[in-house]
Design a protein around this motif. Structure first.
Motif, PDB file in Angstrom:
ATOM      1  N   LEU A  26       0.827  -1.207   0.000  1.00  0.00           N
ATOM      2  CA  LEU A  26       0.000   0.000   0.000  1.00  0.00           C
ATOM      3  C   LEU A  26       0.861   1.257   0.000  1.00  0.00           C
ATOM      4  N   ARG A  27       2.034   1.177   0.594  1.00  0.00           N
ATOM      5  CA  ARG A  27       2.931   2.336   0.643  1.00  0.00           C
ATOM      6  C   ARG A  27       3.729   2.502  -0.643  1.00  0.00           C
ATOM      7  N   LEU A  28       4.272   1.387  -1.188  1.00  0.00           N
ATOM      8  CA  LEU A  28       5.175   1.468  -2.335  1.00  0.00           C
ATOM      9  C   LEU A  28       4.519   1.139  -3.667  1.00  0.00           C
ATOM     10  N   GLY A  29       3.492   0.310  -3.680  1.00  0.00           N
ATOM     11  CA  GLY A  29       2.888  -0.121  -4.933  1.00  0.00           C
ATOM     12  C   GLY A  29       3.726  -1.209  -5.585  1.00  0.00           C
ATOM     13  N   GLU A  56      -8.917  -6.682  -4.787  1.00  0.00           N
ATOM     14  CA  GLU A  56      -9.250  -5.908  -3.575  1.00  0.00           C
ATOM     15  C   GLU A  56      -8.030  -5.128  -3.072  1.00  0.00           C
ATOM     16  N   LEU A  57      -6.865  -5.769  -3.097  1.00  0.00           N
ATOM     17  CA  LEU A  57      -5.634  -5.094  -2.675  1.00  0.00           C
ATOM     18  C   LEU A  57      -5.272  -3.967  -3.645  1.00  0.00           C
ATOM     19  N   ALA A  62      -5.263   1.904  -4.959  1.00  0.00           N
ATOM     20  CA  ALA A  62      -5.781   3.025  -5.751  1.00  0.00           C
ATOM     21  C   ALA A  62      -6.424   4.076  -4.850  1.00  0.00           C
ATOM     22  N   GLU A  63      -7.088   3.649  -3.779  1.00  0.00           N
ATOM     23  CA  GLU A  63      -7.671   4.594  -2.832  1.00  0.00           C
ATOM     24  C   GLU A  63      -6.589   5.382  -2.106  1.00  0.00           C
ATOM     25  N   VAL A  64      -5.497   4.709  -1.761  1.00  0.00           N
ATOM     26  CA  VAL A  64      -4.401   5.381  -1.058  1.00  0.00           C
ATOM     27  C   VAL A  64      -3.756   6.436  -1.953  1.00  0.00           C
ATOM     28  N   THR A  65      -3.522   6.092  -3.209  1.00  0.00           N
ATOM     29  CA  THR A  65      -2.836   7.020  -4.107  1.00  0.00           C
ATOM     30  C   THR A  65      -3.774   8.017  -4.766  1.00  0.00           C
ATOM     31  N   GLY A  66      -5.066   7.704  -4.788  1.00  0.00           N
ATOM     32  CA  GLY A  66      -6.019   8.589  -5.441  1.00  0.00           C
ATOM     33  C   GLY A  66      -6.080   8.408  -6.946  1.00  0.00           C
ATOM     34  N   SER A  67      -5.491   7.350  -7.464  1.00  0.00           N
ATOM     35  CA  SER A  67      -5.510   7.109  -8.902  1.00  0.00           C
ATOM     36  C   SER A  67      -6.672   6.185  -9.263  1.00  0.00           C
ATOM     37  N   LYS A  68      -6.963   6.098 -10.560  1.00  0.00           N
ATOM     38  CA  LYS A  68      -8.027   5.224 -11.030  1.00  0.00           C
ATOM     39  C   LYS A  68      -7.467   3.824 -11.240  1.00  0.00           C
ATOM     40  N   LEU A  69      -8.358   2.841 -11.140  1.00  0.00           N
ATOM     41  CA  LEU A  69      -7.975   1.471 -11.462  1.00  0.00           C
ATOM     42  C   LEU A  69      -7.966   1.306 -12.974  1.00  0.00           C
ATOM     43  N   HIS A  70      -7.001   0.583 -13.495  1.00  0.00           N
ATOM     44  CA  HIS A  70      -6.895   0.319 -14.929  1.00  0.00           C
ATOM     45  C   HIS A  70      -6.757  -1.184 -15.141  1.00  0.00           C
ATOM     46  N   PRO A  71      -7.845  -1.945 -14.970  1.00  0.00           N
ATOM     47  CA  PRO A  71      -7.712  -3.402 -15.076  1.00  0.00           C
ATOM     48  C   PRO A  71      -7.396  -3.888 -16.477  1.00  0.00           C
ATOM     49  N   THR A  72      -7.759  -3.114 -17.493  1.00  0.00           N
ATOM     50  CA  THR A  72      -7.514  -3.566 -18.862  1.00  0.00           C
ATOM     51  C   THR A  72      -6.381  -2.809 -19.523  1.00  0.00           C
ATOM     52  N   ARG A  73      -5.646  -2.033 -18.757  1.00  0.00           N
ATOM     53  CA  ARG A  73      -4.562  -1.247 -19.350  1.00  0.00           C
ATOM     54  C   ARG A  73      -3.440  -2.162 -19.806  1.00  0.00           C
ATOM     55  N   ARG A  74      -2.953  -1.888 -20.987  1.00  0.00           N
ATOM     56  CA  ARG A  74      -1.826  -2.636 -21.514  1.00  0.00           C
ATOM     57  C   ARG A  74      -0.680  -1.680 -21.726  1.00  0.00           C
ATOM     58  N   SER A  75       0.494  -2.217 -21.812  1.00  0.00           N
ATOM     59  CA  SER A  75       1.650  -1.367 -22.056  1.00  0.00           C
ATOM     60  C   SER A  75       1.572  -0.783 -23.459  1.00  0.00           C
ATOM     61  N   ARG A  76       2.206   0.335 -23.682  1.00  0.00           N
ATOM     62  CA  ARG A  76       2.194   0.989 -24.990  1.00  0.00           C
ATOM     63  C   ARG A  76       2.813   0.088 -26.051  1.00  0.00           C
TER      64      ARG A  76
END
Length: 105
Positions: A26-29, A56-57, A62-76
């Motif tokens: 949760l601290r480092l990601g 869930e983790l 994402a809640e800690v960092t304030g970012s959105k979840l990207h479950p389908t994100r792929r690398s460029r």
């Protein structure tokens, strides 16, 4: 002779999940810092994430960092490969390339 089944660490996990893994994650990601903290590789960290709660983790992170979840994100790189943007244009063969090519009749 039976063929040896390759083990990715999920069949026989080499290292158990550390007791403080959730707090450190949760601290480092999922980054190079957590790999250096535990002196392991990204495959082991990914396995620990799945064993510690998975989505869930990731949602808690994402809640800690304030970012959105990207479950389908792929690398460029993967996205460009799938879209065919990594293909190179054909160039005219040079004299040396022509020797390597098979003769077409």
């Amino acid at each position: 002779m039976t063929r040896r089944k390759p083990d990715t660490g999920c069949i026989r996990p080499y290292r158990p999940v550390p007791p403080d893994f959730v707090e450190v994650f949760l601290r480092l990601g999922q980054s190079k810092e957590i790999e250096e903290h535990y002196r392991t590789n990204w495959r082991c960290v990914a396995r620990w994430i799945e064993l510690s709660g998975g989505d869930e983790l990731r949602r808690r992170r994402a809640e800690v960092t304030g970012s959105k979840l990207h479950p389908t994100r792929r690398s460029r790189t993967a996205r460009n490969y799938v879209l065919g943007l990594r293909l190179r244009t054909m160039r005219t063969p040079t004299f040396f390339d022509a020797e390597l090519m098979e003769e077409v009749r």
